[in-house]
Design a protein around this motif. Structure first.
Motif, short mmCIF file in Angstrom:
data_model
loop_
_atom_site.label_atom_id
_atom_site.label_comp_id
_atom_site.label_asym_id
_atom_site.label_seq_id
_atom_site.Cartn_x
_atom_site.Cartn_y
_atom_site.Cartn_z
N LEU A 6 17.27 8.99 3.27
CA LEU A 6 15.91 9.72 3.26
C LEU A 6 14.67 8.92 2.67
CD1 LEU A 6 14.55 12.38 3.95
CD2 LEU A 6 15.04 13.14 1.64
N TYR A 7 14.90 8.08 1.67
CA TYR A 7 13.96 7.41 1.18
C TYR A 7 13.60 6.22 2.13
CZ TYR A 7 11.60 4.00 -1.88
OH TYR A 7 10.70 2.98 -2.22
N ASP A 8 14.28 5.60 2.99
CA ASP A 8 14.22 4.67 3.92
C ASP A 8 13.34 5.03 4.80
OD1 ASP A 8 15.41 2.66 2.45
OD2 ASP A 8 17.38 2.95 3.78
N TRP A 9 13.77 6.39 5.54
CA TRP A 9 12.86 6.95 6.37
C TRP A 9 11.37 7.27 6.07
CZ3 TRP A 9 13.50 7.05 11.45
CH2 TRP A 9 14.72 6.67 11.92
N ARG A 10 11.28 7.69 4.80
CA ARG A 10 10.02 8.04 4.47
C ARG A 10 9.02 6.83 4.44
NH1 ARG A 10 10.92 12.28 -0.52
NH2 ARG A 10 11.62 14.09 0.77
N ALA A 11 9.73 5.80 3.90
CA ALA A 11 9.02 4.39 3.54
C ALA A 11 8.56 3.93 5.05
CB ALA A 11 10.20 3.22 3.08
N ILE A 12 9.67 4.17 6.31
CA ILE A 12 9.18 3.61 7.57
C ILE A 12 8.23 4.42 8.01
CG2 ILE A 12 10.16 3.67 9.84
CD1 ILE A 12 12.99 2.85 8.66
N CYS A 13 8.20 5.69 7.72
CA CYS A 13 6.97 6.57 8.27
C CYS A 13 5.66 6.17 7.77
CB CYS A 13 7.31 8.31 7.99
SG CYS A 13 8.55 8.82 9.02
N ALA A 14 5.62 5.84 6.32
CA ALA A 14 4.51 5.46 5.62
C ALA A 14 4.06 4.21 6.18
CB ALA A 14 4.87 5.35 4.07
N VAL A 15 5.06 3.51 6.36
CA VAL A 15 4.30 1.93 7.01
C VAL A 15 3.80 2.39 8.65
CG1 VAL A 15 5.29 -0.11 7.96
CG2 VAL A 15 6.03 0.70 5.80
N LEU A 16 4.57 3.29 9.30
CA LEU A 16 4.02 3.61 10.78
C LEU A 16 2.37 4.15 10.24
CD1 LEU A 16 7.09 4.66 12.33
CD2 LEU A 16 5.89 2.44 12.69
N VAL A 17 2.41 5.06 9.39
CA VAL A 17 1.09 5.61 9.43
C VAL A 17 -0.02 4.72 8.93
CG1 VAL A 17 0.00 7.46 7.69
CG2 VAL A 17 2.15 7.96 8.62
N VAL A 19 0.12 1.54 9.77
CA VAL A 19 -0.13 0.91 10.87
C VAL A 19 -1.16 1.57 12.07
CG1 VAL A 19 0.88 -0.38 12.93
CG2 VAL A 19 1.98 -0.63 10.69
N PHE A 20 -0.93 2.62 12.22
CA PHE A 20 -1.52 3.59 13.15
C PHE A 20 -3.35 3.72 12.46
CE2 PHE A 20 2.48 5.72 14.69
CZ PHE A 20 2.55 4.95 15.70
N PHE A 21 -3.09 3.69 11.21
CA PHE A 21 -4.51 4.15 10.33
C PHE A 21 -5.12 2.77 10.71
CE2 PHE A 21 -7.03 3.61 6.81
CZ PHE A 21 -8.02 4.71 6.89
N ILE A 22 -4.74 1.54 10.36
CA ILE A 22 -5.26 0.37 10.32
C ILE A 22 -5.93 0.12 11.78
CG2 ILE A 22 -5.00 -2.15 10.01
CD1 ILE A 22 -3.19 -1.44 7.85
N SER A 23 -4.68 0.44 12.58
CA SER A 23 -4.99 0.29 14.43
C SER A 23 -6.31 1.06 14.48
CB SER A 23 -3.94 0.32 15.08
OG SER A 23 -3.04 -0.31 14.69
N ALA A 24 -6.24 2.17 14.29
CA ALA A 24 -7.73 3.33 14.58
C ALA A 24 -8.70 2.50 14.13
CB ALA A 24 -7.10 4.54 13.98
N VAL A 25 -8.79 2.20 12.80
CA VAL A 25 -10.03 1.58 12.20
C VAL A 25 -10.44 0.34 12.83
CG1 VAL A 25 -11.03 0.49 10.12
CG2 VAL A 25 -9.46 2.59 9.82
N ILE A 26 -9.54 -0.51 13.15
CA ILE A 26 -9.82 -1.74 13.84
C ILE A 26 -10.49 -1.43 15.48
CG2 ILE A 26 -8.84 -3.81 14.91
CD1 ILE A 26 -6.92 -4.03 12.74
#
Length: 322
Positions: A6-17, A19-26
């Motif tokens: 569960l911790y790994d999935w949360r970490a992956i989701c955080a990374v994806l969020v 990435v998406f946030f940075i992509s949106a800003v860029i």
């Protein structure tokens, strides 16, 4: 194991969020950059080009200079320069049409008026002859204007091909000067001649236009009893031909426009010409690869000096007085 997964999935989701946030800003930043650096300049360029195509010459695009000049700034500079040149060309065309209309209108009015007066059957022979002579003078002026306009148009459009051949330019200048003997004798001018024989390779017919117009102008602007000087001097690589008069001369403002079409600084002599002679002189000198210098002062006469290369294509052109 379940907690770790569960911790790994949360970490992956955080990374994806992230990435998406940075992509949106860029994406937003890049969109704004494109809008200000590409879309807005392109829109301004297209709007200005559209206005120019509709005849709004002379308008300028305000450049968006920054510390780094990009390709759009270069395009804007080019369009601004093009717009200035189009405006200048349009002004010249308008002035040309106005001048031509004015120059043609005067002799046509004279011809119409005197032709009408000649219909009077009660005119005596002397008056009738005077009217006929006036008609002939007006028709010659009109014919000369049309001929000069056609000749200048051919020169400017380079429709005249050079026919270079060897000939004695000193002999040519003497012949042209003698052809005006009636004019300078009638004004009792003192003639100072210093003409050397000099064989050059150039277009003889075109150079005759230069000498004829310079000598004709010198005679026209020199008062009775004045002086006219003509000289031909051979240098190492070129020949210098000078025509000097003791006429009215000209100020700096007039000197800047003497080679403009239809320009006549001294309007008191307007009836003797149409302002195309010196324009043709300048064009011929440019075509044969020569140079022309003017030395004039108001009230002290003028000196026109033409430098012609002895052989076509020589680059080592001596300066004035060489």
């Amino acid at each position: 194991m379940y907690g770790k997964s569960l911790y790994d999935w949360r970490a992956i989701c955080a990374v994806l969020v992230n990435v998406f946030f940075i992509s949106a800003v860029i994406t937003i930043i890049d969109s704004m950059r494109r809008r200000f650096t590409i879309e807005m300049p392109v829109r301004r360029i297209m709007e200005t080009v559209g206005r120019i195509s509709r005849g709004k010459y002379g308008i300028q695009i305000e450049p968006s200079y920054t510390r780094r000049i990009n390709e759009f700034d270069d395009i804007i500079d080019g369009i601004n320069q093009m717009s200035k040149e189009l405006a200048r060309t349009e002004t010249l065309k308008t002035d040309f049409i106005a001048n031509v209309t004015h120059e043609i209108k005067t002799p046509l009015a004279i011809i119409q008026n005197y032709a009408s007066m000649l219909q009077d059957e009660e005119l005596d022979g002397e008056t009738r002859q005077e009217y006929v002579q006036t008609l002939l003078d007006a028709s010659r002026r009109l014919s000369g204007l049309v001929a000069n306009m056609l000749k200048l148009n051919k020169l400017e459009n380079q429709e005249i091909s050079l026919e270079n051949q060897e000939f004695n330019v000193g002999e040519q200048v003497r012949s042209v000067l003698l052809s005006f003997e009636g004019a300078w004798s009638g004004k009792d001018l003192e003639i100072d001649v210093d003409i050397e024989d000099a064989v050059i390779c150039c277009d003889e017919g075109l150079l005759e236009i230069v000498w004829s117009n310079l000598i004709s102008n010198a005679i026209k602007f020199t008062p009775e009893g004045g002086s006219l000087g003509v000289s031909v001097k051979q240098g190492k690589d070129a020949v210098a031909v000078s025509v000097q008069d003791s006429g009215c001369g000209m100020d700096e403002a007039t000197g800047r426009h003497i080679f403009d079409k239809f320009y006549q600084g001294d309007t008191s002599h307007a009836k003797e010409g149409n302002g195309l002679g010196l324009a043709m002189v300048k064009r011929v000198v440019d075509i044969v690869g020569g140079e022309i210098y003017v030395d004039s002062k108001l009230g002290s006469g003028s000196t026109f000096t033409v430098i012609v290369l002895m052989e076509p294509g020589w680059a080592d052109n001596p300066g004035k007085g060489d």
